[in-house]
Design a protein around this motif. Structure first.
Motif, PDB file in Angstrom:
ATOM      1  N   UNK A 119      -7.741  -2.966   2.432  1.00  0.00           N
ATOM      2  CA  UNK A 119      -6.652  -3.725   1.796  1.00  0.00           C
ATOM      3  C   UNK A 119      -5.378  -2.750   1.941  1.00  0.00           C
ATOM      4  N   UNK A 120      -5.676  -1.732   2.652  1.00  0.00           N
ATOM      5  CA  UNK A 120      -4.482  -0.745   2.886  1.00  0.00           C
ATOM      6  C   UNK A 120      -3.821  -1.374   4.033  1.00  0.00           C
ATOM      7  N   UNK A 121      -2.469  -1.508   3.854  1.00  0.00           N
ATOM      8  CA  UNK A 121      -1.449  -1.903   5.172  1.00  0.00           C
ATOM      9  C   UNK A 121      -1.936  -1.316   6.321  1.00  0.00           C
ATOM     10  N   UNK A 285       5.425  -7.940   2.508  1.00  0.00           N
ATOM     11  CA  UNK A 285       4.794  -7.029   1.101  1.00  0.00           C
ATOM     12  C   UNK A 285       5.270  -7.656  -0.060  1.00  0.00           C
ATOM     13  N   UNK A 287       5.229  -8.172  -3.630  1.00  0.00           N
ATOM     14  CA  UNK A 287       4.274  -8.074  -4.751  1.00  0.00           C
ATOM     15  C   UNK A 287       5.202  -8.506  -5.817  1.00  0.00           C
ATOM     16  N   UNK A 288       6.374  -8.750  -5.691  1.00  0.00           N
ATOM     17  CA  UNK A 288       7.160  -9.283  -6.757  1.00  0.00           C
ATOM     18  C   UNK A 288       8.449 -10.268  -6.162  1.00  0.00           C
ATOM     19  N   UNK A 332      -3.979 -12.076  -2.258  1.00  0.00           N
ATOM     20  CA  UNK A 332      -5.088 -12.591  -3.278  1.00  0.00           C
ATOM     21  C   UNK A 332      -4.810 -13.826  -3.571  1.00  0.00           C
ATOM     22  N   UNK A 334      -4.902 -15.622  -6.420  1.00  0.00           N
ATOM     23  CA  UNK A 334      -4.425 -15.722  -7.876  1.00  0.00           C
ATOM     24  C   UNK A 334      -3.190 -14.607  -7.602  1.00  0.00           C
ATOM     25  N   UNK A 335      -1.975 -15.322  -7.980  1.00  0.00           N
ATOM     26  CA  UNK A 335      -0.838 -14.562  -7.842  1.00  0.00           C
ATOM     27  C   UNK A 335      -0.881 -13.506  -9.274  1.00  0.00           C
ATOM     28  N   UNK A 336       0.345 -12.295  -9.077  1.00  0.00           N
ATOM     29  CA  UNK A 336       0.327 -11.205 -10.091  1.00  0.00           C
ATOM     30  C   UNK A 336       1.352 -11.862 -11.041  1.00  0.00           C
ATOM     31  N   UNK A 337       1.704 -10.948 -12.227  1.00  0.00           N
ATOM     32  CA  UNK A 337       2.396 -11.207 -13.116  1.00  0.00           C
ATOM     33  C   UNK A 337       3.932 -10.885 -12.804  1.00  0.00           C
ATOM     34  N   UNK A 338       4.304 -10.372 -11.635  1.00  0.00           N
ATOM     35  CA  UNK A 338       5.679 -10.541 -11.263  1.00  0.00           C
ATOM     36  C   UNK A 338       6.363 -11.356 -10.363  1.00  0.00           C
ATOM     37  N   UNK A 342      -0.647  -9.766  -4.555  1.00  0.00           N
ATOM     38  CA  UNK A 342      -1.074  -8.527  -4.063  1.00  0.00           C
ATOM     39  C   UNK A 342      -1.913  -8.518  -2.918  1.00  0.00           C
ATOM     40  N   UNK A 343      -2.245  -7.575  -2.383  1.00  0.00           N
ATOM     41  CA  UNK A 343      -2.996  -7.422  -0.929  1.00  0.00           C
ATOM     42  C   UNK A 343      -4.495  -8.534  -1.138  1.00  0.00           C
TER      43      UNK A 343
ATOM     44  N   UNK B 159       7.362  -1.667  -7.440  1.00  0.00           N
ATOM     45  CA  UNK B 159       7.292  -2.993  -8.318  1.00  0.00           C
ATOM     46  C   UNK B 159       6.573  -2.286  -9.590  1.00  0.00           C
ATOM     47  N   UNK B 167      -0.878  -9.281 -16.499  1.00  0.00           N
ATOM     48  CA  UNK B 167      -0.843  -9.596 -14.972  1.00  0.00           C
ATOM     49  C   UNK B 167      -0.697  -8.265 -14.447  1.00  0.00           C
ATOM     50  N   UNK B 174      -2.140   1.362  -6.131  1.00  0.00           N
ATOM     51  CA  UNK B 174      -2.665   1.570  -5.001  1.00  0.00           C
ATOM     52  C   UNK B 174      -2.197   2.720  -3.988  1.00  0.00           C
ATOM     53  N   UNK B 178      -3.968   5.745  -2.423  1.00  0.00           N
ATOM     54  CA  UNK B 178      -4.129   5.810  -0.993  1.00  0.00           C
ATOM     55  C   UNK B 178      -3.165   6.871  -0.178  1.00  0.00           C
TER      56      UNK B 178
END
Lengths: 412, 449
Positions: A119-121, A285, A287-288, A332, A334-338, A342-343, B159, B167, B174, B178
């Motif tokens: 899951x690392x880009x 990417x 994330x939010x 993922x 399921x979405x995150x809270x933002x 996530x990856x 973020x 959440x 990460x 990493x």
């Protein structure tokens, strides 16, 4: 930059003439003596979606409640989806893709991934590029294809510096992708055609003709000298194109990807040489605050790819171009809270070609049988590569991928 | 490599003095190049003293005046709120600074904790981060990581400003594991999730960091096999105490200062990593160990790096005691793949061979040609005065001087005479030295640092 672009694009139609009279027959001759089955003019265009494209919101299982339950803030309502079948459909920003699916020239391969997903880009991108699972990733799958082609040419004595330097081309301001790196392959990478113009300083022009002889660690210097001669060869080839006859066609918008693909189309139409073109679209990417950003990126992708293939339609090269879009991973379930994601792991790959492609090639991964919240891949990406290498580029994929992988049905 | 060889390579040369070529190498790698005067001064002193001076905190009166200028320019960038001027501001600072080794480390940390203005956009926050790198660049790595984890520009970039209790957002967690501390393969996906929980509630209020206990998950976290972790600070301590972190940072410093290649094994890195573990992760002491080591001046190091675009341009200007239009220079380095404050992604610049492709190689030649042209002002005055200011009488001397200052490896006799012939047979240039540099810049060797 807009001036340089105009100059370049103003330049690109001219060479169509050159192509139809000289390079094409030469390539045909080569094709004929090498293989009765494969056409050596076939071209692969790779579009890399960098950052981890949210596959679930690109080709969404709109008829599945599990999708809607996991994506409270980022989901697309079923009535807005561009339907492919009664289970999945495209994000509404991908109208261009919807159109091409209806014309049977776009195939979606869902759930593409690989075992033990990283899951690392950077690692995951390197895995996709190299098709090797453990670092160091030294060569890429297309770089190895170039090496192999060059070796074949040496056997048949068709050694030609320009052809060697121009088997593939990367257009963009990112570093040269690992995918195009071979042991010997040297692929030019340019932002625009103008970036290959050397200052008109007389002393500099004269100095370029000098040969360097190593006074440094051999490997690094070999690399630099190879890069230097590739650059100068590509620069010379560009100089030989009669720019006055080139003109821009097609119905592209002003986006970055459209500019790159418009340039690729121009170069293909004039028979510039490369059989692989590589471009990137970054920003996936998310994330939010995903919804607006993702819609904008997908809109850019769909419009650019549609304009690119429309641009080639009706030209001699239309039958010879296959486009392949991938990302290093999906997100993922399921979405995150933002309002982001996530990856994740598996995601769809899209193939656009000249003719009868199946709408869907393969099975959408289950949304309930998950691996720690992530989709389980249904197609190994190396099967996609194998299919492209064997059925499109006409080479033995096992020697490039190091192993045999099941063929997919998207190219018949 | 045998233990004996490794010990030998890490022997200190601090009481020896350097040759001209070695001094030029040290300055090119650690401090954006040197003038002939600086090289001469360095060879007359013990290496330990040279390195101590390079890494010293003391600010000269000249330095203090320069700092005032930099701060003034900074306030202009902030007042105008024009984040696209950030690269030009820093380039100006790099060209003029009295502490180039410090700036080289600030640039190292900028690439390490990469944060892009393309996303953050606020000059205030990015410059605040840049000053934080400068404050800690030669100090303690632990303090640096603590500051970065609360740094508003970083919180926005990765973020974490929206990392909520229910959440957690995994992005910063990460990358801390990493890319900033451990490296791929030294943590699990579970560690990332636990670390993200430890950072819940680390937020922004306006433009400053705040800890929001209502959004913080107070439960126990398990990280890297350790239990009983509650706060983000405790989690950072655990990560930094991992032996792998010292190894990871030592490896990255060696890659940045010694060699792009993979031929330096873990066993050879280990003594530097061990010194970080023993000295409380003090960066100045680690760099002193590196710059005074035999390793740094060995075949494993000389000519083993490819110059970055910024190193190439700033190094050339500092060596020639010249200054140029930094807005235009910022555009050039961007085209060559390095726009300061705009790293390509959170991994920063890959460096090494990644700098080089057809377009950037030709772009580098064009940039040197441009930097030797009318946009550049030389301390020596107009270009016909340059040769005498540098004590150069003819083409042969010009090539010799350019080579010793700018090239990592000496040319062979044939190459040298070819260059001499080129510059003497061309129509007379006003400066032999500048003509020599123009010609050398077209050669593959010029790209080596």
């Amino acid at each position: 930059m807009s001036i340089s672009r105009r100059k370049f694009l103003a330049g690109t139609a001219a060479a169509a003439v050159v192509a139809s009279t000289t390079s094409v027959p030469r390539l045909w001759a080569a094709a004929n003596h090498r293989s009765a089955h494969f056409n050596d003019q076939r071209i692969l265009v790779v579009i890399q979606l960098s950052g981890g494209n949210d596959g679930l919101n690109t080709v969404m299982p709109y008829a599945d409640d599990v999708y809607h339950r996991n994506r409270f803030a980022t989901r697309i309502a079923a009535d807005r989806v561009i339907k492919i079948d009664d289970y999945v459909g495209f994000h509404p920003a991908l109208g261009g893709f919807g159109e091409m699916v209806r014309e049977n020239r776009l195939a979606v391969i869902p759930g593409v991934g690989y075992p033990n997903p990283n899951r690392s880009h950077f690692e995951s991108m390197d895995i996709w590029h190299s098709a090797h699972f453990t670092p160091p990733h030294r060569t890429g799958w297309l770089g190895r294809w170039i090496d192999e082609q060059a070796a074949k040419d040496r056997q048949t004595n068709e050694v030609n510096a320009t052809a060697q330097a121009l088997r593939a081309l990367h257009i963009g301001d990112e570093p040269l992708p690992l995918a195009l790196t071979g042991l010997n392959a040297l692929v030019p990478s340019l932002k625009t055609i103008d970036s290959l113009r050397v200052a008109s300083d007389e002393l500099v022009q004269a100095a370029l003709k000098m040969e360097s002889v190593g006074a440094a660690p051999a490997d690094l210097l070999d690399f630099l000298q190879g890069a230097r001669s590739t650059a100068l060869t590509a620069a010379d080839r560009l100089k030989s194109i009669d720019v006055r006859q080139l003109q821009r066609t097609g119905d592209y918008d002003q986006s970055g990807l459209s500019r790159k693909l418009a340039a690729v189309a121009q170069l293909i139409k004039i028979g510039f040489g490369p059989r692989v073109y590589y471009v990137e679209l970054a920003g996936f990417d998310t994330h939010s605050q995903q919804p607006d950003a993702h819609a904008a990126l997908l809109g850019e992708l769909g419009r650019a790819v549609r304009a690119f293939h429309r641009d080639l339609d009706g030209t001699a090269q239309a039958e010879n171009v296959l486009t392949f879009c991938f990302s290093e991973f999906g997100r993922r379930v399921k979405e995150n809270g933002s309002r982001g994601t996530d990856h994740g792991t598996a995601a769809p790959v899209m193939i656009v070609g000249p003719k009868e492609l199946p709408k869907m090639s393969g099975k959408y991964p289950s949304l309930t049988d998950l691996d720690d919240g992530d989709l389980k891949f249904t197609v190994d990406f190396r099967s996609v590569y194998s299919t492209i290498l064997q059925k499109w580029l006409g080479v033995d994929s096992a020697s490039i991928l190091g192993d045999k992988h099941p063929m997919l049905d998207f190219l018949g | 490599m045998s233990r004996r060889d490794i010990e030998k390579l890490w022997e200190s040369r601090e009481s020896e003095s350097l040759t001209n070529a070695e001094a030029a190498h040290l300055y090119r790698r650690a401090a954006f190049g040197a003038t002939s005067g600086e090289i001469k001064a360095a060879t007359n002193e013990a290496l330990g003293a040279v390195v101590d001076r390079m890494l010293d905190d003391a600010v000269s009166s000249e330095g203090a005046q320069l700092e005032k200028n930099f701060q003034q320019m900074k306030s202009v960038v902030i007042a105008g709120n024009i984040y696209t001027q950030l690269p030009a501001w820093w380039l100006y600072r790099l060209i003029h600074t009295s502490r180039p080794a410090l700036e080289q480390m600030v640039l190292f940390w900028h690439g390490h904790f990469a944060t892009s203005a393309a996303k953050v956009q606020s000059p205030t926050l990015l410059l605040r981060q840049n000053e934080a790198f400068r404050r800690h660049a030669l100090g303690s790595f632990t303090d640096l990581v603590m500051d970065v984890s609360r740094d508003p520009a970083m919180l926005l970039y990765l973020d974490s400003a929206t990392n909520r209790r229910n959440r957690p957002n995994e992005n910063y967690a990460r990358e801390l594991l990493e890319l900033f501390c451990l490296g791929v393969g030294h943590y699990t996906e579970k560690d990332i999730k636990e670390l993200a929980r430890a950072f819940t509630g680390w937020e922004l209020r306006g433009e400053t960091f705040q800890f929001n206990r209502f959004q913080h998950d107070p439960g126990e976290k398990k990280l890297l096999g350790k239990t009983g972790i509650e706060s983000g600070e405790q989690a950072i301590e655990v990560i930094i105490q991992s032996p792998q972190t010292a190894r990871f940072i030592a490896r990255k410093l060696v890659r940045y200062f010694v060699s792009d290649g993979d031929d330096i094994g873990d066993d050879l890195i280990e003594p530097l990593a061990q010194s970080f573990r023993e000295n409380g992760f003090q960066l100045r002491a680690g760099l002193r160990k590196l710059f005074t080591s035999r390793l740094f001046y060995s075949e494993l190091s000389i000519g083993r790096k490819i110059r970055s675009p910024v190193d190439m341009a700033v190094g050339l200007l500092r060596t020639l005691q010249a200054t140029t239009n930094t807005i235009s220079l910022a555009e050039s380095t961007r085209e060559l793949g390095q726009s300061l404050f705009f790293p390509p992604n959170v991994k920063g610049w890959d460096g090494g061979r990644q700098w080089i492709n057809s377009a950037t190689l030709i772009g580098r030649i064009n940039l040197v040609t441009k930097l030797l042209g009318p946009e550049t002002t030389f301390k020596a005055g107009s270009s016909e005065k340059i040769d005498s200011a540098f004590g150069v009488q003819n083409a042969t001397e010009a090539v010799g001087l350019a080579e010793s200052l700018l090239l990592a490896r000496v040319l062979n006799g044939k190459q040298k005479s070819e260059v001499v012939q080129k510059i003497s047979s061309e129509k007379p240039e006003r400066s032999n030295l500048l003509a020599a540099i123009k010609v050398l810049a077209t050669m593959a060797e010029f790209q080596l640092a």
